[in-house]
Scaffold this motif. Structure first.
Motif, short mmCIF file in Angstrom:
data_model
loop_
_atom_site.label_atom_id
_atom_site.label_comp_id
_atom_site.label_asym_id
_atom_site.label_seq_id
_atom_site.Cartn_x
_atom_site.Cartn_y
_atom_site.Cartn_z
N ASN A 1 -34.53 17.36 66.80
CA ASN A 1 -33.26 17.04 66.13
C ASN A 1 -33.39 15.82 65.22
OD1 ASN A 1 -33.44 15.05 68.02
ND2 ASN A 1 -31.56 15.55 69.10
N THR A 2 -34.57 15.60 64.70
CA THR A 2 -34.80 14.52 63.74
C THR A 2 -34.03 14.78 62.45
OG1 THR A 2 -37.04 14.46 64.63
CG2 THR A 2 -36.64 13.18 62.64
N PHE A 3 -33.80 16.04 62.17
CA PHE A 3 -33.03 16.45 60.99
C PHE A 3 -32.15 17.62 61.42
CE2 PHE A 3 -36.49 19.32 61.07
CZ PHE A 3 -37.63 18.54 61.13
N THR A 4 -31.20 17.98 60.58
CA THR A 4 -30.26 19.04 60.90
C THR A 4 -30.95 20.39 60.89
OG1 THR A 4 -28.50 17.75 59.88
CG2 THR A 4 -28.05 20.08 60.24
N VAL A 5 -30.64 21.20 61.89
CA VAL A 5 -31.15 22.56 61.97
C VAL A 5 -29.96 23.51 61.96
CG1 VAL A 5 -32.56 24.21 63.24
CG2 VAL A 5 -33.14 21.76 63.31
N HIS A 6 -29.92 24.38 60.97
CA HIS A 6 -28.85 25.37 60.86
C HIS A 6 -29.37 26.72 61.34
CE1 HIS A 6 -26.44 22.63 58.42
NE2 HIS A 6 -27.52 22.40 57.69
N LEU A 7 -28.50 27.48 61.98
CA LEU A 7 -28.83 28.82 62.40
C LEU A 7 -28.12 29.80 61.48
CD1 LEU A 7 -30.34 30.50 64.52
CD2 LEU A 7 -28.29 30.42 65.94
N PHE A 8 -28.87 30.49 60.65
CA PHE A 8 -28.41 31.52 59.72
C PHE A 8 -27.69 30.99 58.48
CE2 PHE A 8 -28.04 33.69 63.97
CZ PHE A 8 -29.24 34.38 63.87
N ASP A 9 -26.71 30.11 58.63
CA ASP A 9 -25.87 29.70 57.50
C ASP A 9 -26.00 28.21 57.24
OD1 ASP A 9 -24.57 32.29 57.18
OD2 ASP A 9 -23.57 31.83 59.08
N VAL A 10 -25.88 27.86 55.96
CA VAL A 10 -25.93 26.45 55.53
C VAL A 10 -24.57 26.11 54.92
CG1 VAL A 10 -27.09 24.81 54.00
CG2 VAL A 10 -28.39 26.67 55.04
N PRO A 11 -24.02 24.95 55.27
CA PRO A 11 -22.73 24.58 54.67
C PRO A 11 -22.85 24.35 53.15
CG PRO A 11 -23.61 22.78 55.98
CD PRO A 11 -24.52 23.94 56.18
N ALA A 12 -21.72 24.33 52.48
CA ALA A 12 -21.71 24.19 51.03
C ALA A 12 -22.34 22.87 50.56
CB ALA A 12 -20.28 24.30 50.51
#
Length: 133
Positions: A15-26
């Motif tokens: 979790n050093t950086f953000t990990v998104h599952l499938f979708d990325v915010p705008a």
């Protein structure tokens, strides 16, 4: 069952950086990783031909505001996923093997507002196989 496999892969990434599952915010924060892939296939290696096993091609898109940050994320994700077996309840998951899908390249469809530059990304694929315990 497929989503649990993707969630287990995501859980391996630090979790050093953000990990998104499938979708990325705008408006994502850089750097980040997107875990995504195909819907998988159920298959059988037993005589009854009942599909118990799962095969997925999991992809990890590593994104940075520049080449250096993209490479840092890419190194961390490869260390976290390559030759690792995610934990999925009730399943024996085999070690995943990394293959590059794209080189490190700028995303020319996105311009960062403060710098006018383009974020940089690379995509790796990991073959994931699992079977019931």
């Amino acid at each position: 069952m497929i989503r649990e496999h993707y969630e287990a892969v995501k859980a391996l990434i630090p979790n050093t950086f953000t990990v998104h599952l499938f979708d990325v915010p705008a408006s994502p924060s850089f750097p980040y990783v997107v875990v995504w892939g195909d819907p998988g296939q159920h298959y059988s290696e037993t005589l009854d031909s009942t599909p118990h096993d799962v095969l997925l091609n999991v992809r990890a898109t590593c994104v940075g505001a520049n080449y250096a940050s993209c490479l840092i994320v890419l190194d961390a994700v490869r260390a976290a996923l390559n030759r690792k077996a995610p934990v999925v309840a009730g399943r024996k998951v085999h070690e995943m093997v990394q293959s590059p899908l794209s080189g490190v390249q700028p995303d020319l469809s996105v311009t960062l507002p403060n710098t006018g530059t383009h974020p940089v990304f690379a995509v790796d694929e990991y073959e994931l196989r699992s079977e019931p315990l």
